[in-house]
Every structure is written in C-alpha cells, then in structure tokens.
Design an enzyme around this catalytic site. Structure first.
Site, PDB file in Angstrom:
ATOM      1  N   THR A  90      37.178  54.128  22.505  1.00  0.00           N
ATOM      2  CA  THR A  90      36.743  53.796  23.858  1.00  0.00           C
ATOM      3  C   THR A  90      37.600  52.699  24.475  1.00  0.00           C
ATOM      4  O   THR A  90      38.124  51.843  23.746  1.00  0.00           O
ATOM      5  CB  THR A  90      35.273  53.317  23.797  1.00  0.00           C
ATOM      6  OG1 THR A  90      34.916  52.751  25.052  1.00  0.00           O
ATOM      7  CG2 THR A  90      35.072  52.240  22.741  1.00  0.00           C
ATOM      8  N   ASP A  91      37.666  52.688  25.790  1.00  0.00           N
ATOM      9  CA  ASP A  91      38.357  51.578  26.476  1.00  0.00           C
ATOM     10  C   ASP A  91      37.553  50.289  26.395  1.00  0.00           C
ATOM     11  O   ASP A  91      38.056  49.212  26.722  1.00  0.00           O
ATOM     12  CB  ASP A  91      38.644  51.934  27.948  1.00  0.00           C
ATOM     13  CG  ASP A  91      37.394  52.272  28.756  1.00  0.00           C
ATOM     14  OD1 ASP A  91      36.293  52.300  28.197  1.00  0.00           O
ATOM     15  OD2 ASP A  91      37.535  52.502  29.982  1.00  0.00           O
ATOM     16  N   GLU A  92      36.270  50.384  25.966  1.00  0.00           N
ATOM     17  CA  GLU A  92      35.434  49.179  25.930  1.00  0.00           C
ATOM     18  C   GLU A  92      35.919  48.164  24.899  1.00  0.00           C
ATOM     19  O   GLU A  92      35.527  46.997  24.939  1.00  0.00           O
ATOM     20  CB  GLU A  92      33.964  49.551  25.690  1.00  0.00           C
ATOM     21  CG  GLU A  92      33.449  50.444  26.805  1.00  0.00           C
ATOM     22  CD  GLU A  92      31.939  50.611  26.832  1.00  0.00           C
ATOM     23  OE1 GLU A  92      31.223  49.724  26.352  1.00  0.00           O
ATOM     24  OE2 GLU A  92      31.494  51.651  27.341  1.00  0.00           O
ATOM     25  N   TYR A 115      28.186  47.495  20.434  1.00  0.00           N
ATOM     26  CA  TYR A 115      28.826  48.813  20.416  1.00  0.00           C
ATOM     27  C   TYR A 115      30.349  48.680  20.424  1.00  0.00           C
ATOM     28  O   TYR A 115      31.047  49.207  19.558  1.00  0.00           O
ATOM     29  CB  TYR A 115      28.366  49.669  21.615  1.00  0.00           C
ATOM     30  CG  TYR A 115      29.312  50.807  21.897  1.00  0.00           C
ATOM     31  CD1 TYR A 115      29.455  51.845  20.977  1.00  0.00           C
ATOM     32  CD2 TYR A 115      30.100  50.827  23.051  1.00  0.00           C
ATOM     33  CE1 TYR A 115      30.367  52.879  21.207  1.00  0.00           C
ATOM     34  CE2 TYR A 115      30.995  51.846  23.279  1.00  0.00           C
ATOM     35  CZ  TYR A 115      31.125  52.866  22.357  1.00  0.00           C
ATOM     36  OH  TYR A 115      32.022  53.863  22.585  1.00  0.00           O
ATOM     37  N   LYS A 119      33.310  49.578  17.623  1.00  0.00           N
ATOM     38  CA  LYS A 119      34.434  50.510  17.827  1.00  0.00           C
ATOM     39  C   LYS A 119      35.767  49.782  17.645  1.00  0.00           C
ATOM     40  O   LYS A 119      36.732  50.355  17.131  1.00  0.00           O
ATOM     41  CB  LYS A 119      34.365  51.152  19.221  1.00  0.00           C
ATOM     42  CG  LYS A 119      33.216  52.122  19.421  1.00  0.00           C
ATOM     43  CD  LYS A 119      33.262  53.340  18.501  1.00  0.00           C
ATOM     44  CE  LYS A 119      34.301  54.367  18.886  1.00  0.00           C
ATOM     45  NZ  LYS A 119      34.200  55.595  18.045  1.00  0.00           N
TER      46      LYS A 119
HETATM   47  P1  TYD Z   1      26.731  53.898  30.620  1.00  0.00           P
HETATM   48  O1  TYD Z   1      26.599  55.304  31.063  1.00  0.00           O
HETATM   49  O2  TYD Z   1      25.687  53.350  29.694  1.00  0.00           O
HETATM   50  O3  TYD Z   1      28.190  53.716  30.013  1.00  0.00           O
HETATM   51  P2  TYD Z   1      28.975  52.351  29.561  1.00  0.00           P
HETATM   52  O4  TYD Z   1      27.988  51.279  29.340  1.00  0.00           O
HETATM   53  O5  TYD Z   1      29.630  52.782  28.311  1.00  0.00           O
HETATM   54  O6  TYD Z   1      29.940  52.058  30.676  1.00  0.00           O
HETATM   55  O7  TYD Z   1      26.741  52.949  31.898  1.00  0.00           O
HETATM   56  C1  TYD Z   1      27.680  53.117  32.933  1.00  0.00           C
HETATM   57  C2  TYD Z   1      27.444  52.001  33.935  1.00  0.00           C
HETATM   58  O8  TYD Z   1      26.181  52.209  34.568  1.00  0.00           O
HETATM   59  C3  TYD Z   1      27.365  50.624  33.302  1.00  0.00           C
HETATM   60  O9  TYD Z   1      28.004  49.678  34.171  1.00  0.00           O
HETATM   61  C4  TYD Z   1      25.890  50.341  33.198  1.00  0.00           C
HETATM   62  C5  TYD Z   1      25.306  51.104  34.373  1.00  0.00           C
HETATM   63  N1  TYD Z   1      23.939  51.657  34.167  1.00  0.00           N
HETATM   64  C6  TYD Z   1      22.949  51.405  35.110  1.00  0.00           C
HETATM   65  O10 TYD Z   1      23.166  50.717  36.139  1.00  0.00           O
HETATM   66  N2  TYD Z   1      21.694  51.935  34.900  1.00  0.00           N
HETATM   67  C7  TYD Z   1      21.410  52.678  33.786  1.00  0.00           C
HETATM   68  O11 TYD Z   1      20.238  53.110  33.629  1.00  0.00           O
HETATM   69  C8  TYD Z   1      22.455  52.947  32.837  1.00  0.00           C
HETATM   70  C9  TYD Z   1      22.194  53.774  31.607  1.00  0.00           C
HETATM   71  C10 TYD Z   1      23.712  52.413  33.073  1.00  0.00           C
END
Ligand code: TYD
Length: 310
Positions: A90-92, A115, A119
């Site tokens: 992941t890029d994270e 997380y 990774k």
């Molecule tokens: P997510 O799909 O969990 O991916 P990641 O954390 O790996 O980027 O979240 C994408 C973005 O959306 C992240 O900035 C968090 C936000 N988010 C919300 O605002 N509400 C939510 O219910 C979720 C699951 C994520």
C-alpha cells in the site's frame, strides 16, 4: 467463496483454506503445491479495524508474510530460476502528504496507523529476503482500490450501500482528506505487468491518477446512485453525517507512477467517473452477494464502529 465462482473447473486452479499465521500449514501447502510464483495479497487491510484491534494486523501482515517468505525460501532452496515472490502493498507505508507532492518509490517509510506500520514491516521483510537470501521478490505499493466485490467496510462501498439503504453517510472530520482512487481492474493489470515483466528486487508504485477529497467522493457516489435508482439527490445528500475524525488520519495520498509507466507501459484506463458508475451498477446487480457479506461479523463491525445496526 462467492468471489471465486466460475473458477472451479479450471485445470490450473486449486483452493486451499489455511491460516497464514500457521507456519506448519503454510510449509506443508508449499511443499505439496511447489509454486513457482507467489503473489501475496493476504492481509488485514482496514485502518479503522487496526485502530480498534491491532494484534490481528501484526499477526497476519507481519508474521503471515514472514511465514510465506520462509516457506518460499525453503521450497526454492536457492534455485530461483523463473521464480517470483510478489508482495501486494500500500501507499500508506509512506505516511501522509501535505497539499503538494507525490509518493515516489524512494520516499522514506513513515506509517501512521497500526495497519500501515504492519504493511511497512512486511515490505521490509520482503526486501530483506531479496538482499539477504536472493529470493526474487517484487513489491507493488498501490493507492486506494475500489470496484466490484469491495468489502463494505471501506469508504466507497459503504457509501453506496448506505445510500441504497437510506442510512447515514459517516464522513470523518470535515471530509477534506484526499485519496487517489484506483479501479480494481487497473490494479490487476498493473500487478500482472510487474509480476511478468517487472525487475526482481524492485518496488513499483501504482496509482489511479484520481485524487479526490472524501466529501467529493461522497457527492459523486450520491449523484451516480441517484441517477441509477431514481432516488432524489436531495434525499441522499441529507444522509451525509460528519462524525468524529479518525485518530492519526493521513491528510493526503498521491502516487507518482511514472516508474511503472515508463518501464512497463502501464497506466490506468478507467476514469473515476467511469469506474464509479461500473461499481454502483455492480452493487445494484449483485444483491445476493451484498446480503451474504452483510451478515455476522459485518453487523458487529457496523455496531462497534458506527453504532449502527445493519
Ligand atoms: P478507507 O476506505 O477506510 O481507506 P484508507 O483508510 O485506506 O484510505 O477510507 C478512505 C477515506 O475515507 C479515509 O480518508 C477515511 C475516510 N472514511 C470516512 O470518512 N468515513 C468512513 O466511514 C470510512 C470507512 C472512511
């Protein structure tokens, strides 16, 4: 198993259910199958779950990856001709960007969540197995995937299904965080290019060229769901609910994917608009899949995370 329907009769397909944290089970499986290529997708992937319960992330992502690397090293036993261990990451791992700039393959690791830390650790183990033992590894670090069969804990499928069920749309903080969205088929094509033609011991970043603020993603989902179902847009907009921000919430991810583009000729084919439309249609057309993943553990998760029954 519903995701694998249609593969059952292929001669080059076998399904084995095992826990990658069980080193003996992994070793036995590898000895039996003797794979030439290992493309390692198995991971705990949800940031919010890692905040509530980090142990499974350490076990699966770090110990699990270690077990796979060890078993690969054992069965290949120094004969690495036409072998590949490809780690999907992941890029994270790179942490958060400010308003400007991009993640490059050379960007220093700076993970924020349990997380992304898990990774990052597994990426380092993979690199170490290349440098120390010569195991022919490849790593790809991708941006946020979306598309059919996405588990509805993640932003886009959660918003689609909550729109369809007229449930609140929980936006963390002010919705200003930015993610780069990569359609799943584009990601699969990129993985294939790297696995087949990428250089051993290298990392390739994979991006979707679609940087969007979360709140704009939610508006885009609402628009497509409204167009596809006829539900008035105002009704869906009224479901938006700004909730407490995620702790350690990375502001922005953006990928420089010029390495894979220049070396392997890959770039995303899908725009966010075209990919999102396909995704919404898939969820509308596959209600039995949706129902089957929204049972048991999913209900508990929604209750714990959003105080919401499903
Ligand atoms: P997510 O799909 O969990 O991916 P990641 O954390 O790996 O980027 O979240 C994408 C973005 O959306 C992240 O900035 C968090 C936000 N988010 C919300 O605002 N509400 C939510 O219910 C979720 C699951 C994520």
């Amino acid at each position: 198993m519903q995701n694998l329907e249609g593969l059952e009769n292929r001669p080059n397909y076998a399904f084995v259910k095992l826990d990658i944290t069980d080193s003996n089970a992994v070793a036995l499986c590898f000895e039996e199958i003797k794979p030439d290529w290992i493309i390692h997708f198995a991971a705990e992937s949800h940031v919010d779950r890692s905040i509530l319960g980090p142990r499974a992330f350490v076990d699966t992502n770090i110990v699990g990856t270690f077990n796979l690397l060890e078993s690969a090293r054992q069965i290949w036993n120094g004969n690495f001709f036409e072998k590949v261990f490809h780690h999907i990451s992941t890029d994270e791992v790179y942490g958060s960007l400010g308003a400007e700039g991009y993640f490059h393959e050379t960007t220093a690791y700076d993970p924020s969540s349990p997380y992304s830390a898990s990774k990052a650790a597994s990426d380092h183990l993979v690199s170490a197995y290349f440098r120390t033992y010569g195991v022919p590894t490849k790593i790809t670090n991708c941006s946020n995937n979306y598309g059919p069969r996405h588990f509805p804990e993640k932003l886009i499928p959660l918003m689609i299904l909550n729109c369809l069920n007229r449930k609140p749309l929980p936006v963390y903080g002010k919705g200003e965080n930015i993610r780069d969205w990569l359609y799943v088929d584009d990601h699969c094509d990129a993985i294939w290019e790297v696995a087949t033609r990428g250089r051993v011991g290298e990392t390739y970043n994979i991006g979707g060229a679609s940087e969007i603020k979360n709140i704009d993603v939610v508006h885009a989902v609402i628009k497509v769901v409204s167009e596809e179902t006829g539900c008035p847009i105002d009704r869906l907009e009224s479901l938006i609910n700004f909730v407490t921000d995620r702790p350690g919430h990375d502001l922005r991810y953006a990928i420089d994917f010029s390495k894979i583009k220049n070396e392997l000729g890959w770039q995303p084919k899908e725009t966010f608009e075209s990919g999102l439309r396909k995704t919404v249609r898939w969820y509308l057309d596959n209600t039995s899949w949706v129902k089957s993943v929204q049972s048991g553990d999913y209900r508990n998760w929604m209750q714990v995370q959003y105080n919401q029954g499903q």
